[in-house]
Each structure stands twice: as C-alpha cells, then as structure tokens.
Design a protein around this motif. Structure first.
Motif, PDB file in Angstrom:
ATOM      1  N   PRO A  74     -18.190  26.199  59.964  1.00  0.00           N
ATOM      2  CA  PRO A  74     -17.081  25.280  60.193  1.00  0.00           C
ATOM      3  C   PRO A  74     -16.308  25.722  61.439  1.00  0.00           C
ATOM      4  O   PRO A  74     -16.418  26.888  61.850  1.00  0.00           O
ATOM      5  CB  PRO A  74     -16.244  25.442  58.924  1.00  0.00           C
ATOM      6  CG  PRO A  74     -16.545  26.828  58.439  1.00  0.00           C
ATOM      7  CD  PRO A  74     -17.970  27.086  58.817  1.00  0.00           C
ATOM      8  N   PRO A  75     -15.563  24.855  62.080  1.00  0.00           N
ATOM      9  CA  PRO A  75     -15.343  23.458  61.657  1.00  0.00           C
ATOM     10  C   PRO A  75     -16.315  22.460  62.293  1.00  0.00           C
ATOM     11  O   PRO A  75     -16.381  21.314  61.904  1.00  0.00           O
ATOM     12  CB  PRO A  75     -13.925  23.195  62.155  1.00  0.00           C
ATOM     13  CG  PRO A  75     -13.828  24.031  63.399  1.00  0.00           C
ATOM     14  CD  PRO A  75     -14.630  25.270  63.146  1.00  0.00           C
ATOM     15  N   ASP A  76     -17.107  22.917  63.299  1.00  0.00           N
ATOM     16  CA  ASP A  76     -17.923  21.975  64.074  1.00  0.00           C
ATOM     17  C   ASP A  76     -19.409  22.058  63.744  1.00  0.00           C
ATOM     18  O   ASP A  76     -20.240  21.443  64.407  1.00  0.00           O
ATOM     19  CB  ASP A  76     -17.718  22.222  65.569  1.00  0.00           C
ATOM     20  CG  ASP A  76     -17.975  23.667  65.969  1.00  0.00           C
ATOM     21  OD1 ASP A  76     -18.360  24.461  65.080  1.00  0.00           O
ATOM     22  OD2 ASP A  76     -17.782  24.002  67.146  1.00  0.00           O
ATOM     23  N   GLY A  77     -19.801  22.843  62.725  1.00  0.00           N
ATOM     24  CA  GLY A  77     -21.205  22.931  62.343  1.00  0.00           C
ATOM     25  C   GLY A  77     -22.061  23.721  63.310  1.00  0.00           C
ATOM     26  O   GLY A  77     -23.269  23.500  63.384  1.00  0.00           O
ATOM     27  N   LYS A  78     -21.476  24.638  64.035  1.00  0.00           N
ATOM     28  CA  LYS A  78     -22.230  25.454  64.989  1.00  0.00           C
ATOM     29  C   LYS A  78     -23.250  26.321  64.253  1.00  0.00           C
ATOM     30  O   LYS A  78     -22.947  26.964  63.261  1.00  0.00           O
ATOM     31  CB  LYS A  78     -21.278  26.344  65.781  1.00  0.00           C
ATOM     32  CG  LYS A  78     -21.964  27.211  66.821  1.00  0.00           C
ATOM     33  CD  LYS A  78     -20.952  28.074  67.561  1.00  0.00           C
ATOM     34  CE  LYS A  78     -21.641  28.969  68.579  1.00  0.00           C
ATOM     35  NZ  LYS A  78     -20.654  29.834  69.284  1.00  0.00           N
ATOM     36  N   ILE A  79     -24.499  26.324  64.776  1.00  0.00           N
ATOM     37  CA  ILE A  79     -25.583  27.091  64.153  1.00  0.00           C
ATOM     38  C   ILE A  79     -25.474  28.555  64.568  1.00  0.00           C
ATOM     39  O   ILE A  79     -25.273  28.862  65.746  1.00  0.00           O
ATOM     40  CB  ILE A  79     -26.944  26.527  64.561  1.00  0.00           C
ATOM     41  CG1 ILE A  79     -27.075  25.070  64.087  1.00  0.00           C
ATOM     42  CG2 ILE A  79     -28.078  27.381  63.994  1.00  0.00           C
ATOM     43  CD1 ILE A  79     -28.257  24.356  64.682  1.00  0.00           C
ATOM     44  N   SER A  80     -25.599  29.451  63.587  1.00  0.00           N
ATOM     45  CA  SER A  80     -25.495  30.881  63.899  1.00  0.00           C
ATOM     46  C   SER A  80     -26.521  31.673  63.112  1.00  0.00           C
ATOM     47  O   SER A  80     -26.776  31.403  61.937  1.00  0.00           O
ATOM     48  CB  SER A  80     -24.098  31.406  63.568  1.00  0.00           C
ATOM     49  OG  SER A  80     -24.037  32.812  63.773  1.00  0.00           O
ATOM     50  N   HIS A  81     -27.114  32.671  63.777  1.00  0.00           N
ATOM     51  CA  HIS A  81     -28.022  33.601  63.120  1.00  0.00           C
ATOM     52  C   HIS A  81     -27.413  34.993  63.029  1.00  0.00           C
ATOM     53  O   HIS A  81     -28.109  35.967  62.724  1.00  0.00           O
ATOM     54  CB  HIS A  81     -29.361  33.662  63.864  1.00  0.00           C
ATOM     55  CG  HIS A  81     -30.168  32.405  63.717  1.00  0.00           C
ATOM     56  ND1 HIS A  81     -30.822  32.062  62.557  1.00  0.00           N
ATOM     57  CD2 HIS A  81     -30.387  31.395  64.600  1.00  0.00           C
ATOM     58  CE1 HIS A  81     -31.429  30.897  62.724  1.00  0.00           C
ATOM     59  NE2 HIS A  81     -31.185  30.478  63.959  1.00  0.00           N
ATOM     60  N   ALA A  82     -26.108  35.081  63.264  1.00  0.00           N
ATOM     61  CA  ALA A  82     -25.400  36.356  63.097  1.00  0.00           C
ATOM     62  C   ALA A  82     -23.904  36.077  63.160  1.00  0.00           C
ATOM     63  O   ALA A  82     -23.278  36.226  64.197  1.00  0.00           O
ATOM     64  CB  ALA A  82     -25.807  37.358  64.176  1.00  0.00           C
ATOM     65  N   PHE A  83     -23.312  35.700  62.028  1.00  0.00           N
ATOM     66  CA  PHE A  83     -21.871  35.435  62.009  1.00  0.00           C
ATOM     67  C   PHE A  83     -21.192  36.411  61.045  1.00  0.00           C
ATOM     68  O   PHE A  83     -21.737  36.745  59.990  1.00  0.00           O
ATOM     69  CB  PHE A  83     -21.586  33.983  61.591  1.00  0.00           C
ATOM     70  CG  PHE A  83     -22.079  33.623  60.216  1.00  0.00           C
ATOM     71  CD1 PHE A  83     -21.264  33.791  59.096  1.00  0.00           C
ATOM     72  CD2 PHE A  83     -23.354  33.114  60.030  1.00  0.00           C
ATOM     73  CE1 PHE A  83     -21.713  33.457  57.831  1.00  0.00           C
ATOM     74  CE2 PHE A  83     -23.813  32.779  58.766  1.00  0.00           C
ATOM     75  CZ  PHE A  83     -22.990  32.958  57.664  1.00  0.00           C
TER      76      PHE A  83
END
Length: 523
Positions: free
Chosen positions: A331-340
């Motif tokens: 959130p909030p924009d649906g950003k794709i992450s492989h390490a958050f």
C-alpha cells in the motif's frame, strides 16, 4: 546454588559441539540470617557473604542447534535462561535478577514475589588441554591485619577474561596466625587456571581470613602459568601490592612477597551473528493459506520463525533483527516489492527480538497483497551486499528464508549463491506447505556443490528443509519446532568455521577487550 538443565534423552544423544564452563557469582543477596549474612549453597557453601564468587563450576555439553534451558536457584531465589544466552552475551557474561517466585514454605518470602539479588553467569569454551599443574606457594613478611594476633592468610586465584574481568578458579586453605605461611601443595587443571593459554594473565589476591566473612585484603600480584612453571631450580618471587596503600604512602614498598619454592609439575574468537529474515507472502485471509492467522494456534510461518529464531537470537548481541517480506504489492499504490521491511520503515528494518518480528509479520499480513513470482536472487543479493561490507570475521550473517512457493529464478539464484559463498554468510531455507520443493535441493550443497556458469561455490552455505518432514503426527507444535531447529541449525557452526579458516582468520587473543564478533540474522 544449583543449576538444572533439560532432561537427558539416551535415544537421541550426539557428540556435543564443545564443552562450556559456567561460573556463578551473586551480588546483593537478601540478608535473611538473624545474626550473620546469607549462606548460599550447592555449589560450595560460602559463609557470611551477600556477594559470593563460587569456585565450583558447571561444565555443560553445548549444542549450538538446540535451546538448552537452565535454571539456577537456591534458598533465596531463582532465575531462568538458556546456555546460548550466556554464551551470546557480551564477553560471555550474563546478569540476571534472582526472584523469589515460589509459594513454598521453604522460601524466605513465600507469600510474595521479591527481588533477591543478582546472579552473574560467565561462560567460556573449554580447551582440549588435559595438563594438570601441581604447585606450592609460600609467603614472607605479609602485613599484620589482626589486632590480637598476626594474620590468617589465604590465596585466591583468578584467570583473566576477554573483557578484562577475572574469574575465580581456586582458593587455598587458611593458615592461622602467621605472616610467613606455607600453603599445602595443590593440584589444578591447567585449563581451569588459564584454559590452556600459558601466557594468559593469572591474578592472585592475598587475604586475611575473618570469621564474619569480611576478609581483609592484604594485596595482589599477577603472573601466568608460563611464569609459574619456569625452571625447576629457579625461584619465582612476587611482590604483594596493595594499590590503596601504594597511593597513600610514599615510602610504601610492598605488603610482603609470595614465592614458588618448587616449580609446578605438569602431567599429562568469536563472531557476532547477524540474523536476517525474509517471508514469502500469499493471501492470509483464506483458512487454507499458510499465513492464515488462527486464534487457536500458530501458522507454519510463525512456527518456523519461532523454532529457529528463539535459538539463534541468543547469539545476537543487540537482539535487533532486520526482517523483510518478499513477493507482495504494498500500500498505498500497489507497488511490487521483493524485499520490503516488515516494520514499514525503509530506514530502520529492525525488529526488537523474535517476538517483535512476529508482531511485525502479523501486522504486515493485514496490509500487503500477494504477488508472485517467488524470486530468491534479489533477497540473497541484498543480504550478500551487507555481508560483503564486513569480511574481517567480526560479524557473520545468517539469512533465514521461509517460503511456500516453488522458486521462480533458479538460474539467478544459483549465481547469487555461488557469489555469496565467499562471504561470511549462511542461508537457511524452510519450505512450508505441500508444494514440490525438489528444485530447492539443488541449492543445498551437501551432495553436489552449487555451480553457476562453470563456477563452483567456494563452500556449502545453504541448508534447505521442508517443514512438513518435521511435523509431529500427534500435533505437538513444540516438538515439531524443536526437530526443525535442530536440523536447520546443525550446519551453522561448521559453515562459520569454514569461512574463518578459508580466510586465515584466527581467534582473538585471550586478553582482547573488543566485543565478541557476532552473528547477524536476517529474516
């Protein structure tokens, strides 16, 4: 003082990784005797003191991959810890409050929980030295301390620790009413005196014995086992110095001397673990999801984390764990992450303790959305970049990855593992759920070393296990977790040693005052 450990299981015994000696001291014990101070016991009993330093040690078999629970208690109070907590504390020294939590009538305060003092636990790995030293000492012209007599002198031997402190290792008998005592010959294991390091500092205090336990300090001197064991015909003479007297009296020379009229007869580095954690995310709202948060039991991810984390956290000095998720839309924009970061703070991904990691994990489950594929290479490269910054042996990184997905970037992951094999890093991968994890076995180099583009990994750094192989059929979660932790952590000590030996990194000198290098753990 008594120490208790977990029950012995004769069907599952193994050769221990090493033997650890635990020394016990107490400070500010409750004064519960009517006409004297407290008498703590079971080590030896030390009369009339609230600040005992026990000579008798506890020698314990140490298994890195197991959680070895300890309980220390006496008539006054008790405390609980693990052997790993003592070893993982700075300088191998752990302080705990003794609490009177018993409701039994044999406790001095049976009706209330009360702080009963402080217990100090010091751990040191025992060397393989099997030498025995026999020595005799005598003194000459010691200070007179008694009003109606001379002095009742005795000696206390201490070996030096890595942090500059000293640990008691021997007391002589008391010789009554003399300034020129000759103590009886005594025998002591060399590893008790100096743990096999002949040049390690040994401090000897000289006291005048008093019946009430308030022994008078006469003076001290330092030596080493090498000095004590010099030539058979050569006297070793040490000045006994009292620092307070030396500072006050200009004409002060010494408070006597101690000598060894006969030579002793001999017969016969640590790293800080940095623990880093990564979770693969899928939809937690469905009861079939392995992330599903049941009010009645932990999910498979939480069980795997708790099983491994609760053991390895004892070796992380600050108990701050960088914890990340991979494979999700944020959130909030649906950003794709492989390490958050599970903490939600990119500048500070640390969680306080394993409980803090679990709390951040459960909170993240409420906010992120599943998004594949299951890419391992970005995660491994991220931790490898951290490990590449510190290759002097002062820190060693352990990456724990928990996933229920089949790996999507095997080629890139193999290359990442080969590159990381030269760094102070170990990787633990726990597969949860029913997925086919056959491809993961390629990363575990027990049988065949991982390779990429014609390059073999310098060493085996990956341990993969499917959690389902360790689940107890009766539903006992504690047993399932213990089985898992034992297997996935068993290779870490050898992997750490292989890195150190490959780089020619030697253990630190015994008298170094720098903090113990540590394990860094990433989740």
């Amino acid at each position: 003082m008594m120490a208790s450990i977990g029950e012995f299981d004769p069907l599952n015994t193994r050769v221990p990784a090493t033997k650890i000696e635990v020394t016990v001291s107490c400070r500010s014990l409750l004064d519960v005797d009517t006409f004297s101070k407290s008498d703590p016991g079971m080590t030896e009993v030390i009369d009339n003191t609230r600040n005992p330093d026990f000579v008798r040690k506890f020698v314990l078999d140490f298994f890195f991959e197991e959680k070895q629970n300890l309980r220390f208690d006496d008539f006054l109070g008790q405390t609980f810890c693990t052997l790993g907590e003592i070893i993982g504390s700075t300088g191998g020294r752990l302080e705990r409050t003794l609490s009177n939590s018993s409701q039994g009538k044999d406790r001095p305060f049976p009706s209330m929980r009360k702080k009963c003092g402080v217990i100090i636990l010091t751990a040191e790995e025992l060397s393989n030295c099997r030498d025995i030293a026999t020595m005799q000492l005598c003194a000459n012209k010691l200070d007179k301390k008694d009003f109606f007599g001379k002095s009742d002198p005795f000696l206390v031997f201490y070996r030096s620790n890595e942090d500059g402190t000293f640990t008691i290792c021997h007391k002589t008998e008391v010789i009554k009413n003399t300034l020129n005592p000759v103590w009886q010959p005594f025998t002591i294991p060399v590893r008790a005196l100096c743990n096999g390091d002949y040049d390690r500092t040994v401090k000897v205090d000289v006291y005048d014995w008093d019946r009430d336990g308030s022994h008078d300090f006469i003076g001290e001197f330092t030596t080493s086992y090498r000095e004590l064991s010099r030539g058979q015909n050569q006297f070793n003479v040490y000045e006994v110095l009292n620092p307070k007297k030396k500072g006050k009296k200009k004409k002060y020379i010494n408070s006597g001397t101690v000598s060894t009229p006969t030579s002793p007869i001999s017969a016969s580095h640590s790293s800080v673990l940095v623990f880093m954690l990564f979770f693969y995310f899928c939809n937690p709202s469905q009861p079939t999801s392995l992330h599903y948060m049941s009010p009645y039991q932990m999910n498979a991810y939480a069980m795997a984390l708790k099983a491994v984390g609760e053991i390895i956290q004892d070796y992380d000095s600050d108990k701050l764990f960088p914890a990340y998720g991979f494979g999700a839309k944020l959130p909030p924009d649906g950003k794709i992450s492989h390490a958050f970061p599970l903490s939600g703070d990119n500048d500070n991904p640390n969680c306080v303790g394993i409980e803090g990691v679990l709390e951040a994990y459960f909170q993240s489950l409420r906010t992120v959305q599943l998004y594949g594929p299951t890419n391992f290479a970005p995660v491994i490269n991220k931790v490898a970049n951290c490990a590449a910054e510190i290759t002097d042996g002062s820190q060693y990184f352990v990456l724990l990855m928990i996933t229920d997905g089949v790996i999507s970037d095997m080629v890139q992951t193999k290359e990442a593992v080969v590159n990381a094999a030269s760094l102070p890093l170990s990787i633990i991968i726990v597969g949860v759920g029913p997925a086919e994890f056959d491809a993961m076995e390629e990363l575990d180099g027990d049988e065949v070393r991982v390779s990429s583009r014609g390059r073999l990994a310098e060493r085996d750094i990956v341990q993969f296990v499917p959690f389902r192989d360790y689940i107890d059929r009766s539903g006992n979660q504690v047993l399932s977790m213990a089985r898992l932790a034992k297997d996935v952590l068993a290779e870490i000590p050898d992997q750490l040693l292989s890195f150190m030996k490959g780089r020619g990194i030697e253990p630190r000198p015994a008298l170094s005052s720098s903090p113990l290098p540590g394990l860094h753990q990433h989740i």
